[in-house]
Design an enzyme around this catalytic site. Structure first.
Site, PDB file in Angstrom:
ATOM      1  CG  ASP A  34      -1.939  -1.084   1.214  1.00 40.57           C
ATOM      2  OD1 ASP A  34      -2.178  -1.644   0.123  1.00 40.57           O
ATOM      3  OD2 ASP A  34      -2.512  -1.381   2.276  1.00 40.57           O
ATOM      4  CG  ASP A 146     -12.033  20.510   3.676  1.00 40.41           C
ATOM      5  OD1 ASP A 146     -12.886  21.104   3.028  1.00 40.41           O
ATOM      6  OD2 ASP A 146     -12.313  19.665   4.547  1.00 40.41           O
ATOM      7  CG  ASN A 147     -10.494  17.780   9.647  1.00 43.27           C
ATOM      8  OD1 ASN A 147      -9.515  17.841  10.372  1.00 43.27           O
ATOM      9  ND2 ASN A 147     -11.723  17.857  10.091  1.00 43.27           N
ATOM     10  CD  GLN A 326     -18.001   7.307  15.163  1.00 40.24           C
ATOM     11  OE1 GLN A 326     -17.558   7.201  14.026  1.00 40.24           O
ATOM     12  NE2 GLN A 326     -18.333   6.246  15.872  1.00 40.24           N
ATOM     13  CG  ASP A 337      -8.984  -5.986   4.733  1.00 39.73           C
ATOM     14  OD1 ASP A 337      -9.951  -6.403   4.078  1.00 39.73           O
ATOM     15  OD2 ASP A 337      -8.100  -5.253   4.267  1.00 39.73           O
TER      16      ASP A 337
HETATM   17  N1  LIG Z   1     -17.254   4.641  12.720  1.00 41.11           N
HETATM   18  C1  LIG Z   1     -17.104   3.480  13.335  1.00 41.11           C
HETATM   19  N2  LIG Z   1     -17.407   3.367  14.648  1.00 41.11           N
HETATM   20  C2  LIG Z   1     -17.274   2.204  15.270  1.00 41.11           C
HETATM   21  N3  LIG Z   1     -16.827   1.081  14.693  1.00 41.11           N
HETATM   22  C3  LIG Z   1     -16.514   1.121  13.402  1.00 41.11           C
HETATM   23  C4  LIG Z   1     -16.617   2.322  12.651  1.00 41.11           C
HETATM   24  N4  LIG Z   1     -16.206   2.066  11.397  1.00 41.11           N
HETATM   25  C5  LIG Z   1     -15.864   0.772  11.360  1.00 41.11           C
HETATM   26  N5  LIG Z   1     -16.048   0.194  12.564  1.00 41.11           N
HETATM   27  C6  LIG Z   1     -15.753  -1.229  12.902  1.00 41.11           C
HETATM   28  O1  LIG Z   1     -15.197  -1.856  11.765  1.00 41.11           O
HETATM   29  C7  LIG Z   1     -16.081  -2.882  11.252  1.00 41.11           C
HETATM   30  C8  LIG Z   1     -16.023  -2.895   9.733  1.00 41.11           C
HETATM   31  O2  LIG Z   1     -16.345  -1.611   9.287  1.00 41.11           O
HETATM   32  P1  LIG Z   1     -16.893  -1.277   7.841  1.00 41.11           P
HETATM   33  O3  LIG Z   1     -18.198  -1.913   7.607  1.00 41.11           O
HETATM   34  O4  LIG Z   1     -16.792   0.212   7.732  1.00 41.11           O
HETATM   35  O5  LIG Z   1     -15.824  -1.990   6.938  1.00 41.11           O
HETATM   36  P2  LIG Z   1     -15.320  -1.532   5.544  1.00 41.11           P
HETATM   37  O6  LIG Z   1     -16.233  -0.502   5.003  1.00 41.11           O
HETATM   38  O7  LIG Z   1     -15.091  -2.711   4.754  1.00 41.11           O
HETATM   39  O8  LIG Z   1     -13.944  -0.901   5.924  1.00 41.11           O
HETATM   40  P3  LIG Z   1     -12.754  -0.695   4.965  1.00 41.11           P
HETATM   41  O9  LIG Z   1     -13.242  -0.898   3.549  1.00 41.11           O
HETATM   42  O10 LIG Z   1     -12.448   0.724   5.273  1.00 41.11           O
HETATM   43  O11 LIG Z   1     -11.744  -1.666   5.410  1.00 41.11           O
HETATM   44  C9  LIG Z   1     -17.421  -2.531  11.859  1.00 41.11           C
HETATM   45  O12 LIG Z   1     -18.249  -3.647  11.960  1.00 41.11           O
HETATM   46  C10 LIG Z   1     -17.001  -1.981  13.198  1.00 41.11           C
HETATM   47  O13 LIG Z   1     -16.696  -3.023  14.089  1.00 41.11           O
HETATM   48  C1  LIG Z   2     -15.122  -7.935   3.630  1.00 38.92           C
HETATM   49  O1  LIG Z   2     -15.978  -8.201   4.716  1.00 38.92           O
HETATM   50  C2  LIG Z   2     -15.991  -7.240   5.734  1.00 38.92           C
HETATM   51  C3  LIG Z   2     -16.832  -7.771   6.872  1.00 38.92           C
HETATM   52  O2  LIG Z   2     -18.126  -8.112   6.539  1.00 38.92           O
HETATM   53  C4  LIG Z   2     -16.449  -5.921   5.172  1.00 38.92           C
HETATM   54  O3  LIG Z   2     -16.446  -4.936   6.175  1.00 38.92           O
HETATM   55  C5  LIG Z   2     -15.542  -5.522   4.054  1.00 38.92           C
HETATM   56  O4  LIG Z   2     -16.007  -4.344   3.454  1.00 38.92           O
HETATM   57  C6  LIG Z   2     -15.416  -6.577   3.012  1.00 38.92           C
HETATM   58  N1  LIG Z   2     -14.453  -6.166   2.016  1.00 38.92           N
HETATM   59  C7  LIG Z   2     -13.191  -5.890   2.255  1.00 38.92           C
HETATM   60  C8  LIG Z   2     -12.398  -5.411   1.096  1.00 38.92           C
HETATM   61  O5  LIG Z   2     -12.680  -6.008   3.334  1.00 38.92           O
END
Ligand SMILES: Nc1ncnc2c1ncn2[C@@H]1O[C@H](COP(=O)(O)OP(=O)(O)OP(=O)(O)O)[C@@H](O)[C@H]1O
Ligand SMILES: *[C@@H]1O[C@H](CO)[C@@H](O)[C@H](O)[C@H]1NC(C)=O
Ligand SMILES: *[C@@H]1O[C@H](CO)[C@@H](O)[C@H](O)[C@H]1NC(C)=O
Length: 382
Positions: A34, A146-147, A326, A337
């Site tokens: 990354d 912009d934060n 938050q 992940d």
């Molecule tokens: N704003 C938040 N407040 C509390 N917990 C959060 C928050 N954002 C994410 N989480 C935690 O992370 C878990 C996965 O988040 P999310 O559904 O946003 O995954 P995602 O969108 O796939 O994340 P990313 O793509 O950024 O890896 C949530 O189930 C929660 O446990």
């Molecule tokens: C994979 O699954 C998790 C958990 O359900 C989800 O938050 C995530 O967006 C999915 N995709 C990736 C790329 O992690």
């Protein structure tokens, strides 16, 4: 001291009971390095990027990676969705080392060396297929916002993303070597296939469907035939949209399906589920045809700070995430992940699904308070 002396017996027994062995968790995916940077809107416009998105690099993004490194201050992290989840699972488990196995393709270059070193540090048993035609894959995380918070954290050498309020993140993956995974030259080799057979839980995120659907099917069929657990992830909207056919070929072998709300919504639209209700989508995905009927499918959808949804054959439940101020969120990159990694760590010791979700919430909670998908030394999960 006193506390430990009070009940040494049961503690020891419990540990022995739970002992896991090497290579129980098998992961296969795209190992990526990354590259994170805070960029400006001109940069996004130049390459036709949306502020919040996740795409594959195309011809028009050729110069993006070089320009990113030249123009902005960047940070490097070992990445790749599946590799991150395996790493988090291993971290939750701690010992023994190498409970997690990881397969993927890298180049014989500096980035490849970094990835190897990172996997070793994480005590993951990585067996990369190394080839010299393509360089190790990269993923550009272009952050805008912009934060001041964003600028501050970045100047400290971190890589912040809070897609909710503070910043936006546009991911551009250049698979390069990751795309060159060669089943015949790696997965099929006797010593590698033995590692596959050794596992009892499998996790291959949907992203890998763009690389080797045959390799996924081979692993998934093996799991199904031996009544073991195969897990996958919807990974990104473009997988449900443009890799629908290979995705649905694998689906009958999927024991546990992960995804977030956006991915679930796209999947539902593509499958003609005719509902936008996340619980209803989970129920319908759970009920899709399955080969190993001894193990009814489980569907788990996360929704950021909102409840995680789980559909089993009997019911659809929701589980609140761990509450967090938050403003304490540094970077939600890798939250999904990490959730999967935590979930798998408990699944390996046959814990109830509720416990798996609790562990997923725990590891996601740890990761969002840090930059990238990085971890402290030890978990504090009870
Ligand atoms: N704003 C938040 N407040 C509390 N917990 C959060 C928050 N954002 C994410 N989480 C935690 O992370 C878990 C996965 O988040 P999310 O559904 O946003 O995954 P995602 O969108 O796939 O994340 P990313 O793509 O950024 O890896 C949530 O189930 C929660 O446990
Ligand atoms: C994979 O699954 C998790 C958990 O359900 C989800 O938050 C995530 O967006 C999915 N995709 C990736 C790329 O992690
Ligand atoms: C879910 O994951 C996708 C990438 O697959 C991401 O673009 C989106 O912002 C995520 N949704 C939420 C609500 O976090």
């Amino acid at each position: 001291m006193k506390v430990a002396a009070d009940e040494p017996q049961p503690k020891k027994m419990k540990l022995e009971e739970k002992a896991l062995s090497e290579n129980l968790l098998f992961g296969m995916g795209n190992p990526l390095l990354d590259i994170c940077a805070v960029v400006d809107k001109d940069f996004l416009d130049k390459y036709g990027l949306k502020a919040n998105d996740q795409i594959m690099a195309e011809d028009k993004h050729k110069e993006l990676f070089d320009e990113l490194v030249k123009k902005f201050k960047v940070d490097y992290h070992a990445g790749g969705s599946t590799q991150n989840s395996v790493k988090v699972a291993q971290w939750m488990i701690q010992k023994p080392y190498k409970v997690g196995t990881f397969f993927g393709c890298i180049g014989t270059d500096k980035f490849g060396e970094i990835l190897k070193k990172k996997a070793e540090e994480a005590h993951v048993d990585a067996h990369y297929y190394e080839q010299s035609e393509q360089p190790t894959g990269t993923c550009a995380a272009c952050i805008t916002g912009d934060n001041r918070h964003v600028e501050e954290v970045v100047s400290q050498g971190d890589c912040p993303v809070d897609s909710h309020k503070k910043g936006h993140r546009s991911l551009v993956a250049n698979l390069a070597a990751a795309n060159c995974y060669d089943q015949g030259k790696h997965l099929d080799l006797k010593e590698n296939w033995q590692l596959v057979e050794k596992a009892k839980v499998y996790y291959i995120a949907g992203f890998f469907l763009t690389v080797s659907p045959e390799a996924i099917l081979k692993v998934a069929t093996q799991a199904s035939e031996n009544n073991k657990i195969f897990c996958t992830n919807l990974s990104a909207p473009f997988i449900s949209q443009f890799y629908k056919e290979p995705l649905m070929k694998v689906m009958p072998y999927v024991d546990i399906l992960f995804g977030n709300e956006t991915e679930a919504a796209t999947f539902a639209r593509e499958q003609g589920f005719e509902t936008e209700d996340i619980k209803e989508i989970a129920r319908k995905a759970q009920a899709l045809p399955k080969v190993n009927t001894k193990r009814p499918r489980v569907v788990v959808f996360t929704q950021g700070h909102e409840d995680t949804i789980m559909a089993t054959a009997d019911e659809v439940l929701s589980f609140p995430v761990i509450e967090i101020d938050q403003t304490k969120i540094v970077d939600t990159n890798g939250a999904g992940d990490a959730f999967v990694g935590g979930f798998l760590s408990q699944l390996l010791s046959d814990k109830p699904l509720e416990e798996c979700i609790r562990a997923g919430h725990y590891s996601a909670h740890v990761v969002i308070r840090r930059a990238g998908c990085t971890l402290p030394e030890k978990p504090d999960f009870k």
